[in-house]
Design a protein around this motif. Structure first.
Motif, PDB file in Angstrom:
ATOM      1  N   HIS A 195       0.850  -1.185   0.000  1.00 57.56           N
ATOM      2  CA  HIS A 195       0.000   0.000   0.000  1.00 57.56           C
ATOM      3  C   HIS A 195       0.889   1.240   0.000  1.00 57.56           C
ATOM      4  O   HIS A 195       1.921   1.278   0.675  1.00 57.56           O
ATOM      5  CB  HIS A 195      -0.917   0.017   1.229  1.00 57.56           C
ATOM      6  CG  HIS A 195      -2.077   0.944   1.096  1.00 57.56           C
ATOM      7  ND1 HIS A 195      -3.344   0.525   0.735  1.00 57.56           N
ATOM      8  CD2 HIS A 195      -2.180   2.287   1.266  1.00 57.56           C
ATOM      9  CE1 HIS A 195      -4.158   1.550   0.691  1.00 57.56           C
ATOM     10  NE2 HIS A 195      -3.474   2.647   1.000  1.00 57.56           N
ATOM     11  N   THR A 255      -8.463   7.313   1.039  1.00 61.00           N
ATOM     12  CA  THR A 255      -7.915   6.033   0.600  1.00 61.00           C
ATOM     13  C   THR A 255      -8.718   5.503  -0.569  1.00 61.00           C
ATOM     14  O   THR A 255      -9.935   5.314  -0.464  1.00 61.00           O
ATOM     15  CB  THR A 255      -7.942   5.000   1.748  1.00 61.00           C
ATOM     16  OG1 THR A 255      -7.087   5.457   2.801  1.00 61.00           O
ATOM     17  CG2 THR A 255      -7.469   3.642   1.262  1.00 61.00           C
ATOM     18  N   HIS A 309      -5.099   0.810  -3.938  1.00 58.24           N
ATOM     19  CA  HIS A 309      -4.202   0.571  -2.799  1.00 58.24           C
ATOM     20  C   HIS A 309      -3.335   1.809  -2.544  1.00 58.24           C
ATOM     21  O   HIS A 309      -2.112   1.713  -2.368  1.00 58.24           O
ATOM     22  CB  HIS A 309      -3.312  -0.651  -3.040  1.00 58.24           C
ATOM     23  CG  HIS A 309      -4.079  -1.896  -3.372  1.00 58.24           C
ATOM     24  ND1 HIS A 309      -4.696  -2.669  -2.410  1.00 58.24           N
ATOM     25  CD2 HIS A 309      -4.359  -2.489  -4.567  1.00 58.24           C
ATOM     26  CE1 HIS A 309      -5.306  -3.683  -2.991  1.00 58.24           C
ATOM     27  NE2 HIS A 309      -5.123  -3.591  -4.295  1.00 58.24           N
ATOM     28  N   THR A 332      -3.290   5.828  -0.559  1.00 53.66           N
ATOM     29  CA  THR A 332      -3.862   6.820   0.346  1.00 53.66           C
ATOM     30  C   THR A 332      -3.106   8.130   0.182  1.00 53.66           C
ATOM     31  O   THR A 332      -1.870   8.141   0.111  1.00 53.66           O
ATOM     32  CB  THR A 332      -3.751   6.358   1.810  1.00 53.66           C
ATOM     33  OG1 THR A 332      -4.518   5.159   1.978  1.00 53.66           O
ATOM     34  CG2 THR A 332      -4.267   7.421   2.770  1.00 53.66           C
ATOM     35  N   LEU A 389      -6.338   1.386   7.158  1.00 50.60           N
ATOM     36  CA  LEU A 389      -5.713   0.663   6.056  1.00 50.60           C
ATOM     37  C   LEU A 389      -5.524  -0.815   6.376  1.00 50.60           C
ATOM     38  O   LEU A 389      -5.782  -1.684   5.537  1.00 50.60           O
ATOM     39  CB  LEU A 389      -4.359   1.288   5.721  1.00 50.60           C
ATOM     40  CG  LEU A 389      -4.380   2.718   5.188  1.00 50.60           C
ATOM     41  CD1 LEU A 389      -2.982   3.158   4.785  1.00 50.60           C
ATOM     42  CD2 LEU A 389      -5.334   2.850   4.013  1.00 50.60           C
TER      43      LEU A 389
END
Length: 325
Positions: free
Chosen positions: A51, A107, A112, A114, A143
């Motif tokens: 992420h 997000t 994936h 933010t 997350l």
């Protein structure tokens, strides 16, 4: 931890996943490097997910403000240091957060990714720049839930490859007990936050190690320590949960340990965990709590202050609660 100043990127391994955090603020990078220094990327090839988090010093996009302002049922809460948080789900597309007056985030679940927005006037000024632990911990909590890892307010140690969760309200002695048990031979996992994940009907605890630590010594004074580094305590990244102990202070009738009923265990875990809007799959979180309450013993205990005179007895009592002779 991989710390790349050339492209202003920090890469860390947290709860089995890889987070790539980008920022142009040198002060933020230094703080993050110190804050997550125990989450090295030595096992990065084994990361279960990836992420990206971008921290930007510019005004938040208007559509994010509109999403928060027009939400019918936003979640309103406060962080552990009493910072107000507003969270809104954007259907299945994403999650918007407002943390205090300084930070916003959005997000994008599918990508994936933010983006965290800080006030542009804070850029380059360490005296007014929000500290990452103020805004980043609520973001990471949301997350991790996307990947089936649910953060609870708990300390944890491990013994014989089993995790012992130490629950309790602030001031119940989680940090003190956690450090005492680690010094006595158990492996340290964290004294404030732990991630829970259900995998093939087994519930695993993931370490979330932050520094520095504020503890209360035997004289009742508050002091900041980094016992993991200073004393070279053994640490464990993850382990299956073996038992749960809810610590309570000054309860005379609980000098002897009391067994927790399964509904009571579930209630405690749910109250210490994610809010519904910050939980990607509420059924998955509930199933995780239900399975944990069925698999491991839970106890309520008002322990003595652990010291050199009683730590052997405390250690032995914890082992017995884990059903380890």
């Amino acid at each position: 931890m991989v710390y790349n100043t050339a492209d202003h990127t920090i890469v860390m391994c947290l709860a089995g996943g890889r987070f790539r955090i980008r920022t142009s603020c040198a002060q933020t990078m230094q703080t993050l490097e110190n804050m997550f220094s125990y989450h090295s990327t030595d096992d990065i090839a084994e990361a279960g997910f990836e992420h990206e988090v971008c921290i930007r010093h510019r005004r938040v996009d208007q559509d994010i403000i509109d999403l928060l302002d027009n939400a019918n049922d936003p979640w309103l809460g406060r962080t552990a240091i009493d910072i107000p948080v507003m969270a809104v789900r954007d259907s299945d597309k994403g999650i918007a957060l407002k943390i205090g007056d300084e930070a916003y985030s959005y997000t994008d679940i599918g990508r994936h990714k933010t983006v965290c927005y800080l006030k542009p006037e804070c850029s380059g000024d360490a005296s007014i720049c929000p500290q990452p632990w103020v805004y980043l911990l609520p973001i990471l909590q949301a997350l991790l839930a996307l990947y089936g890892i649910y953060v609870i307010h708990s300390a944890a140690v491990t013994y014989e490859d089993k995790a012992l969760l130490l629950l309790g309200e602030s001031g119940a002695g989680k940090t003190t007990m956690c450090l005492a048990l680690a010094r006595a031979g158990m492996a340290y996992m964290g004294d404030d936050l732990v991630g829970l994940q259900r995998h093939e009907n087994t519930i695993y605890a993931h370490a979330i190690l932050l520094r520095p630590k504020l503890v209360i010594d035997e004289s009742g004074e508050k002091c900041t320590v980094d016992a993991v580094a200073d004393e070279r305590l053994a640490c464990m990244r993850f382990a299956p949960v073996g038992a749960l102990v809810h610590l309570q202070r000054s309860v005379p009738e609980l000098k002897q340990t009391a067994r927790m009923q399964r509904p009571q265990m579930m209630s405690q875990l749910l109250s210490m965990g994610n809010s519904p809007v910050m939980t990607n799959d509420m059924k998955q979180w509930f199933d995780t709590v239900f399975e944990l309450s069925q698999q491991v013993p839970g106890w309520i205990w008002s322990p003595p202050f652990p010291d050199a005179d009683n730590i052997d007895a405390v250690f032995g009592h914890m082992r017995r609660m884990m059903n380890i002779a």
